[in-house]
Write a protein that holds these residues in place. Sequence first.
Motif, short mmCIF file in Angstrom:
data_model
loop_
_atom_site.label_atom_id
_atom_site.label_comp_id
_atom_site.label_asym_id
_atom_site.label_seq_id
_atom_site.Cartn_x
_atom_site.Cartn_y
_atom_site.Cartn_z
N PRO A 184 0.80 -1.24 0.00
CA PRO A 184 0.00 0.00 0.00
C PRO A 184 0.83 1.29 0.00
O PRO A 184 0.36 2.31 -0.46
N GLN A 185 2.04 1.23 0.50
CA GLN A 185 2.87 2.43 0.59
C GLN A 185 4.06 2.40 -0.38
O GLN A 185 4.99 3.18 -0.23
N LEU A 186 4.03 1.51 -1.37
CA LEU A 186 5.18 1.35 -2.25
C LEU A 186 4.77 1.28 -3.72
O LEU A 186 3.85 0.55 -4.08
N LEU A 187 5.45 2.07 -4.53
CA LEU A 187 5.31 2.00 -5.98
C LEU A 187 6.60 1.41 -6.54
O LEU A 187 7.69 1.81 -6.12
N VAL A 188 6.47 0.52 -7.49
CA VAL A 188 7.63 -0.04 -8.16
C VAL A 188 7.48 0.23 -9.65
O VAL A 188 6.46 -0.11 -10.25
N ILE A 189 8.50 0.87 -10.21
CA ILE A 189 8.49 1.21 -11.63
C ILE A 189 9.59 0.40 -12.30
O ILE A 189 10.76 0.51 -11.93
N LYS A 190 9.20 -0.40 -13.27
CA LYS A 190 10.16 -1.23 -13.98
C LYS A 190 10.17 -0.81 -15.45
O LYS A 190 9.33 -1.23 -16.23
N PRO A 191 11.13 0.06 -15.82
CA PRO A 191 11.20 0.51 -17.21
C PRO A 191 11.47 -0.67 -18.15
O PRO A 191 12.23 -1.57 -17.82
N TRP A 192 10.84 -0.61 -19.31
CA TRP A 192 11.07 -1.66 -20.29
C TRP A 192 12.47 -1.54 -20.87
O TRP A 192 13.06 -2.52 -21.28
N ASP A 193 12.98 -0.33 -20.91
CA ASP A 193 14.34 -0.08 -21.38
C ASP A 193 15.16 0.31 -20.15
O ASP A 193 14.95 1.37 -19.56
N LYS A 194 16.08 -0.54 -19.75
CA LYS A 194 16.84 -0.32 -18.50
C LYS A 194 17.64 0.98 -18.51
O LYS A 194 17.97 1.51 -17.46
N THR A 195 17.95 1.49 -19.69
CA THR A 195 18.72 2.74 -19.74
C THR A 195 17.88 3.94 -19.29
O THR A 195 18.42 5.02 -19.07
N LEU A 196 16.59 3.75 -19.14
CA LEU A 196 15.70 4.84 -18.74
C LEU A 196 15.60 5.04 -17.24
O LEU A 196 14.96 5.98 -16.79
N ILE A 197 16.21 4.18 -16.47
CA ILE A 197 16.04 4.25 -15.01
C ILE A 197 16.41 5.63 -14.47
O ILE A 197 15.64 6.22 -13.71
N GLN A 198 17.54 6.17 -14.88
CA GLN A 198 17.94 7.49 -14.39
C GLN A 198 17.00 8.59 -14.89
O GLN A 198 16.74 9.56 -14.18
N GLU A 199 16.48 8.44 -16.10
CA GLU A 199 15.52 9.41 -16.64
C GLU A 199 14.22 9.39 -15.81
O GLU A 199 13.64 10.43 -15.54
N VAL A 200 13.78 8.20 -15.43
CA VAL A 200 12.57 8.06 -14.62
C VAL A 200 12.78 8.73 -13.26
O VAL A 200 11.93 9.49 -12.79
N VAL A 201 13.92 8.47 -12.66
CA VAL A 201 14.24 9.08 -11.36
C VAL A 201 14.25 10.60 -11.49
O VAL A 201 13.66 11.31 -10.66
N ALA A 202 14.89 11.10 -12.53
CA ALA A 202 14.97 12.55 -12.73
C ALA A 202 13.58 13.15 -12.94
O ALA A 202 13.26 14.21 -12.38
#
Length: 181
Positions: free
Chosen positions: A61-79
Amino acid sequence: MDEILLIAEQQMEDTVVAWQEHIKTIRTGRASATMLDKVMVNYYGTPTPVNQTAQISTPEPQLLVIKPWDKTLIQEVVAAINKSDLNLNPVSDAEVVRINIPALTEEIRKDLVKKMNKELENFKVRIRNIRRDSIDTAKKDKSISEDVVKGIETDIQKLTDSSIKQLDEISKVKEKELMAI
């Protein structure tokens, strides 16, 4: 004549639906994938919604998990999440981005309700503008008699009142959700 009423009714319904969709993006202290609907990721130079670049899940209930399909996007998602006005702190690892949703303080809850009510007023103005435009359209149509125009005005006012009441009811439910601890 009926066409004017149908168009006004459809536009007002669309506005109510837009409010329902908009209100889902307001943070409530519980994890919800819709919280991130407005967050845009720089996807190879193109601003793209997070939900179109990654799988978003709520394992707790207190956690979101985002799994980008393109692993290179992880830093972009964080930003992108850091730039958003959600005040969330994403934590990334090699595979996913995790966001712990902190409990809302009383002050934050009140601010969110205040912000929601300001936005609600904008949607009410949209409804009133639809009413005004519809009545103006009826008045400008020379093939419609004054008595019929008065009837249209009455019907459009009823639609307006009904739509605004719907907006208020939706907002009250969200406000209760926000103020619940």
